[in-house]
Design an enzyme around this catalytic site. Structure first.
Site, PDB file in Angstrom:
ATOM      1  N   LYS A   9       0.927  -1.268   0.026  1.00  0.00           N
ATOM      2  CA  LYS A   9      -0.162   0.105  -0.025  1.00  0.00           C
ATOM      3  C   LYS A   9       1.003   1.254   0.012  1.00  0.00           C
ATOM      4  O   LYS A   9       2.094   1.107   0.308  1.00  0.00           O
ATOM      5  CB  LYS A   9      -1.008  -0.173   1.138  1.00  0.00           C
ATOM      6  N   TYR A  49     -12.133  -2.600  -2.476  1.00  0.00           N
ATOM      7  CA  TYR A  49     -12.904  -2.633  -1.262  1.00  0.00           C
ATOM      8  C   TYR A  49     -14.288  -2.410  -1.186  1.00  0.00           C
ATOM      9  O   TYR A  49     -14.897  -1.709  -0.027  1.00  0.00           O
ATOM     10  CB  TYR A  49     -12.393  -1.338  -0.317  1.00  0.00           C
ATOM     11  N   ASN A 112      -1.457  -0.031   7.602  1.00  0.00           N
ATOM     12  CA  ASN A 112      -0.977  -1.282   7.831  1.00  0.00           C
ATOM     13  C   ASN A 112      -0.183  -2.001   6.663  1.00  0.00           C
ATOM     14  O   ASN A 112      -0.379  -3.332   6.760  1.00  0.00           O
ATOM     15  CB  ASN A 112      -2.093  -2.299   8.307  1.00  0.00           C
ATOM     16  N   HIS A 115      -1.722  -5.394   1.419  1.00  0.00           N
ATOM     17  CA  HIS A 115      -3.244  -6.152   1.286  1.00  0.00           C
ATOM     18  C   HIS A 115      -2.745  -7.537   0.823  1.00  0.00           C
ATOM     19  O   HIS A 115      -1.792  -7.614  -0.063  1.00  0.00           O
ATOM     20  CB  HIS A 115      -4.035  -5.056   0.210  1.00  0.00           C
ATOM     21  N   GLU A 126      -9.660 -10.300  -7.494  1.00  0.00           N
ATOM     22  CA  GLU A 126      -8.737  -9.320  -7.235  1.00  0.00           C
ATOM     23  C   GLU A 126      -7.682  -9.555  -8.369  1.00  0.00           C
ATOM     24  O   GLU A 126      -7.212  -8.519  -9.059  1.00  0.00           O
ATOM     25  CB  GLU A 126      -7.786  -9.320  -5.786  1.00  0.00           C
TER      26      GLU A 126
END
Ligand code: DAT
Ligand code: MG
Length: 150
Positions: A9, A49, A112, A115, A126
């Site tokens: 990310k 998302y 965080n 992903h 995905e």
């Protein structure tokens, strides 16, 4: 061979942790299938998302994932989905196991680092969202028989 979709990310990219993530997945024994460094459009963010739409953190999550370029990848190996999620650690960094990426490099759920797909169905969706079939490299390594039993 099981495949999974992985993103470093924007925070991971900005912090210079692309190499660390790749290094840990390589060290685990997983095999890289595809990679692309790219910005994230609003449309891609929404599709990635979609399951979180309506949740209180949804808008912040979209802003976060769109805040800079990401490293999108596909990795494969036996149990690749579970193995990658284990290497990443729990969603909330303070609940992530020591030695996991999220434990070792992060503190907040909204920063965080990575992903990774959470099921075979999600992985398929995905991977299809981020890559075309020609992007997926079918290859083997001389070491594979020492890492993959079958
Ligand atoms: P994961 O990324 O471990 O698969 P998830 O799919 O449940 O976790 O959520 C996607 C992302 O959304 C997660 O990496 C960070 C954010 N997120 C999840 N739960 C959150 C919460 N309670 N508060 C803030 N951000 C959250
Ligand atoms: Mg998830």
């Amino acid at each position: 061979m099981e495949k999974t979709f992985v993103l470093v990310k924007p925070d991971g990219v900005q912090r210079g942790l692309i190499g660390e993530v790749i290094s840990r997945l390589e060290r685990r024994g997983l095999r890289l299938v595809a990679a692309r460094f790219q910005p994230v459009s609003h449309n891609m963010a929404e599709r990635l998302y979609a399951v979180h739409q309506g949740k209180p953190f949804y808008d912040g999550l979209l802003d976060y994932i769109k805040s800079g370029p990401v490293m999108a990848m596909v990795w494969e190996g036996p149990h690749a989905i579970a193995a990658v999620r284990q290497t990443m650690g729990a969603t909330r960094p303070i609940e992530a196991d020591p030695g996991s990426l999220r434990h070792d490099f992060s503190l907040e759920v909204g920063r965080n680092l990575t992903h990774a797909s959470d099921s075979i169905d999600t992985a398929r969706k995905e991977i299809d969202l981020w890559f075309s079939s020609e992007d997926l490299v079918d290859w083997s390594r001389d070491l594979d028989p020492w890492i993959f039993e079958q």
